[in-house]
Motif scaffolding. Structure first.
Motif, PDB file in Angstrom:
ATOM      1  N   MET A   1       0.851  -1.172   0.000  1.00 51.24           N
ATOM      2  CA  MET A   1       0.000   0.000   0.000  1.00 51.24           C
ATOM      3  C   MET A   1       0.899   1.237   0.000  1.00 51.24           C
ATOM      4  SD  MET A   1      -2.875   1.151   2.821  1.00 51.24           S
ATOM      5  CE  MET A   1      -3.945  -0.196   2.461  1.00 51.24           C
ATOM      6  N   THR A   2       0.556   2.180  -0.849  1.00 46.17           N
ATOM      7  CA  THR A   2       1.353   3.407  -0.912  1.00 46.17           C
ATOM      8  C   THR A   2       1.040   4.301   0.289  1.00 46.17           C
ATOM      9  OG1 THR A   2      -0.300   4.672  -2.149  1.00 46.17           O
ATOM     10  CG2 THR A   2       1.264   3.342  -3.446  1.00 46.17           C
ATOM     11  N   ILE A   3       1.931   5.238   0.529  1.00 46.27           N
ATOM     12  CA  ILE A   3       1.730   6.170   1.648  1.00 46.27           C
ATOM     13  C   ILE A   3       0.446   6.972   1.422  1.00 46.27           C
ATOM     14  CG2 ILE A   3       2.637   8.255   2.752  1.00 46.27           C
ATOM     15  CD1 ILE A   3       5.429   7.102   2.429  1.00 46.27           C
ATOM     16  N   GLU A   4       0.208   7.398   0.183  1.00 44.47           N
ATOM     17  CA  GLU A   4      -0.993   8.181  -0.115  1.00 44.47           C
ATOM     18  C   GLU A   4      -2.257   7.378   0.170  1.00 44.47           C
ATOM     19  OE1 GLU A   4       1.667   8.021  -2.182  1.00 44.47           O
ATOM     20  OE2 GLU A   4       2.386  10.052  -1.787  1.00 44.47           O
ATOM     21  N   ALA A   5      -2.250   6.105  -0.203  1.00 44.70           N
ATOM     22  CA  ALA A   5      -3.412   5.243   0.041  1.00 44.70           C
ATOM     23  C   ALA A   5      -3.630   5.059   1.541  1.00 44.70           C
ATOM     24  CB  ALA A   5      -3.229   3.887  -0.638  1.00 44.70           C
ATOM     25  N   ARG A   6      -2.560   4.890   2.273  1.00 46.85           N
ATOM     26  CA  ARG A   6      -2.659   4.736   3.727  1.00 46.85           C
ATOM     27  C   ARG A   6      -3.200   6.016   4.366  1.00 46.85           C
ATOM     28  NH1 ARG A   6      -3.819   1.659   7.870  1.00 46.85           N
ATOM     29  NH2 ARG A   6      -2.530   2.044   9.674  1.00 46.85           N
ATOM     30  N   ILE A   7      -2.745   7.168   3.890  1.00 52.10           N
ATOM     31  CA  ILE A   7      -3.235   8.447   4.415  1.00 52.10           C
ATOM     32  C   ILE A   7      -4.736   8.572   4.141  1.00 52.10           C
ATOM     33  CG2 ILE A   7      -3.148  10.957   4.104  1.00 52.10           C
ATOM     34  CD1 ILE A   7      -0.089  10.626   3.672  1.00 52.10           C
ATOM     35  N   ARG A   8      -5.173   8.186   2.932  1.00 48.91           N
ATOM     36  CA  ARG A   8      -6.604   8.239   2.604  1.00 48.91           C
ATOM     37  C   ARG A   8      -7.405   7.312   3.514  1.00 48.91           C
ATOM     38  NH1 ARG A   8      -4.663   8.360  -2.607  1.00 48.91           N
ATOM     39  NH2 ARG A   8      -5.029   6.137  -2.888  1.00 48.91           N
ATOM     40  N   GLU A   9      -6.888   6.103   3.728  1.00 50.79           N
ATOM     41  CA  GLU A   9      -7.572   5.141   4.588  1.00 50.79           C
ATOM     42  C   GLU A   9      -7.703   5.689   6.009  1.00 50.79           C
ATOM     43  OE1 GLU A   9      -6.808   0.826   6.700  1.00 50.79           O
ATOM     44  OE2 GLU A   9      -5.555   1.397   5.014  1.00 50.79           O
ATOM     45  N   LEU A  10      -6.620   6.215   6.534  1.00 49.48           N
ATOM     46  CA  LEU A  10      -6.660   6.775   7.887  1.00 49.48           C
ATOM     47  C   LEU A  10      -7.582   7.989   7.946  1.00 49.48           C
ATOM     48  CD1 LEU A  10      -2.879   6.527   8.859  1.00 49.48           C
ATOM     49  CD2 LEU A  10      -4.755   5.077   9.675  1.00 49.48           C
ATOM     50  N   LEU A  43      -7.568  11.090  17.773  1.00 50.75           N
ATOM     51  CA  LEU A  43      -6.299  11.793  17.938  1.00 50.75           C
ATOM     52  C   LEU A  43      -5.127  10.937  17.471  1.00 50.75           C
ATOM     53  CD1 LEU A  43      -4.758  14.261  18.989  1.00 50.75           C
ATOM     54  CD2 LEU A  43      -4.789  13.212  21.249  1.00 50.75           C
ATOM     55  N   ARG A  44      -5.151   9.659  17.784  1.00 51.70           N
ATOM     56  CA  ARG A  44      -4.082   8.757  17.336  1.00 51.70           C
ATOM     57  C   ARG A  44      -4.032   8.661  15.817  1.00 51.70           C
ATOM     58  NH1 ARG A  44      -5.376   4.362  21.856  1.00 51.70           N
ATOM     59  NH2 ARG A  44      -4.088   5.202  23.533  1.00 51.70           N
ATOM     60  N   LEU A  45      -5.219   8.595  15.206  1.00 52.15           N
ATOM     61  CA  LEU A  45      -5.269   8.557  13.739  1.00 52.15           C
ATOM     62  C   LEU A  45      -4.680   9.837  13.152  1.00 52.15           C
ATOM     63  CD1 LEU A  45      -8.773   6.999  13.030  1.00 52.15           C
ATOM     64  CD2 LEU A  45      -6.551   5.969  12.589  1.00 52.15           C
ATOM     65  N   LYS A  46      -5.029  10.972  13.739  1.00 56.48           N
ATOM     66  CA  LYS A  46      -4.509  12.248  13.244  1.00 56.48           C
ATOM     67  C   LYS A  46      -2.986  12.282  13.366  1.00 56.48           C
ATOM     68  CE  LYS A  46      -5.157  16.352  11.635  1.00 56.48           C
ATOM     69  NZ  LYS A  46      -5.601  16.543  10.264  1.00 56.48           N
ATOM     70  N   ASP A  47      -2.458  11.774  14.468  1.00 52.50           N
ATOM     71  CA  ASP A  47      -1.009  11.716  14.648  1.00 52.50           C
ATOM     72  C   ASP A  47      -0.359  10.827  13.588  1.00 52.50           C
ATOM     73  OD1 ASP A  47      -1.130  13.424  16.820  1.00 52.50           O
ATOM     74  OD2 ASP A  47      -0.985  11.811  18.314  1.00 52.50           O
ATOM     75  N   GLN A  48      -0.993   9.696  13.282  1.00 49.18           N
ATOM     76  CA  GLN A  48      -0.464   8.790  12.256  1.00 49.18           C
ATOM     77  C   GLN A  48      -0.491   9.462  10.889  1.00 49.18           C
ATOM     78  OE1 GLN A  48      -2.636   5.106  12.357  1.00 49.18           O
ATOM     79  NE2 GLN A  48      -1.959   4.599  14.415  1.00 49.18           N
ATOM     80  N   ILE A  49      -1.577  10.164  10.592  1.00 51.68           N
ATOM     81  CA  ILE A  49      -1.690  10.870   9.317  1.00 51.68           C
ATOM     82  C   ILE A  49      -0.579  11.910   9.198  1.00 51.68           C
ATOM     83  CG2 ILE A  49      -3.114  12.495   7.992  1.00 51.68           C
ATOM     84  CD1 ILE A  49      -5.582  10.971   9.171  1.00 51.68           C
ATOM     85  N   ASN A  50      -0.408  12.681  10.254  1.00 53.56           N
ATOM     86  CA  ASN A  50       0.644  13.724  10.232  1.00 53.56           C
ATOM     87  C   ASN A  50       2.034  13.123  10.063  1.00 53.56           C
ATOM     88  OD1 ASN A  50      -1.174  15.831  10.477  1.00 53.56           O
ATOM     89  ND2 ASN A  50      -1.058  15.866  12.697  1.00 53.56           N
ATOM     90  N   ALA A  51       2.291  12.011  10.731  1.00 53.91           N
ATOM     91  CA  ALA A  51       3.601  11.373  10.628  1.00 53.91           C
ATOM     92  C   ALA A  51       3.847  10.883   9.192  1.00 53.91           C
ATOM     93  CB  ALA A  51       3.698  10.204  11.616  1.00 53.91           C
ATOM     94  N   GLN A  53       2.425  12.075   6.454  1.00 59.40           N
ATOM     95  CA  GLN A  53       2.572  13.239   5.588  1.00 59.40           C
ATOM     96  C   GLN A  53       3.982  13.847   5.719  1.00 59.40           C
ATOM     97  OE1 GLN A  53      -0.838  15.529   6.889  1.00 59.40           O
ATOM     98  NE2 GLN A  53      -2.063  14.816   5.161  1.00 59.40           N
ATOM     99  N   ASP A  54       4.507  13.857   6.922  1.00 55.52           N
ATOM    100  CA  ASP A  54       5.873  14.379   7.131  1.00 55.52           C
ATOM    101  C   ASP A  54       6.923  13.474   6.493  1.00 55.52           C
ATOM    102  OD1 ASP A  54       4.798  16.494   8.516  1.00 55.52           O
ATOM    103  OD2 ASP A  54       5.264  15.674  10.512  1.00 55.52           O
ATOM    104  N   ALA A  55       6.626  12.172   6.394  1.00 54.58           N
ATOM    105  CA  ALA A  55       7.585  11.207   5.857  1.00 54.58           C
ATOM    106  C   ALA A  55       7.660  11.243   4.329  1.00 54.58           C
ATOM    107  CB  ALA A  55       7.221   9.795   6.318  1.00 54.58           C
ATOM    108  N   ARG A  56       6.681  11.858   3.694  1.00 51.64           N
ATOM    109  CA  ARG A  56       6.665  11.899   2.224  1.00 51.64           C
ATOM    110  C   ARG A  56       7.755  12.736   1.679  1.00 51.64           C
ATOM    111  NH1 ARG A  56       0.756  13.166   0.004  1.00 51.64           N
ATOM    112  NH2 ARG A  56       0.534  14.393   1.826  1.00 51.64           N
TER     113      ARG A  56
END
Length: 56
Positions: A1-10, A43-51, A53-56
């Motif tokens: 799964m790509t990072i973008e797909a994971r961000i969309r899922e989260l 909140l945990r999901l938001k933290d995962q999304i931010n992490a 996005q920063d990793a891209r």
């Protein structure tokens, strides 16, 4: 799964939790512990999304 797909899922899960929190808050007998758990999950999901996005 790509990072973008994971961000969309989260993001989808984050929005679902937001909807559930709003539904629960509108109930006269809202369970405060359940609401707290939902907000913590959100909140945990938001933290995962931010992490991710920063990793891209």
């Amino acid at each position: 799964m790509t990072i973008e797909a994971r961000i969309r899922e989260l993001g989808n899960r984050h929005r679902s939790l937001e909807s559930e929190i709003e539904r629960q808050t509108g109930r006269p007998s809202a369970d405060s512990l359940h609401l707290k758990a939902l907000k913590l999950q959100k909140l945990r999901l938001k933290d995962q999304i931010n992490a991710l996005q920063d990793a891209r």
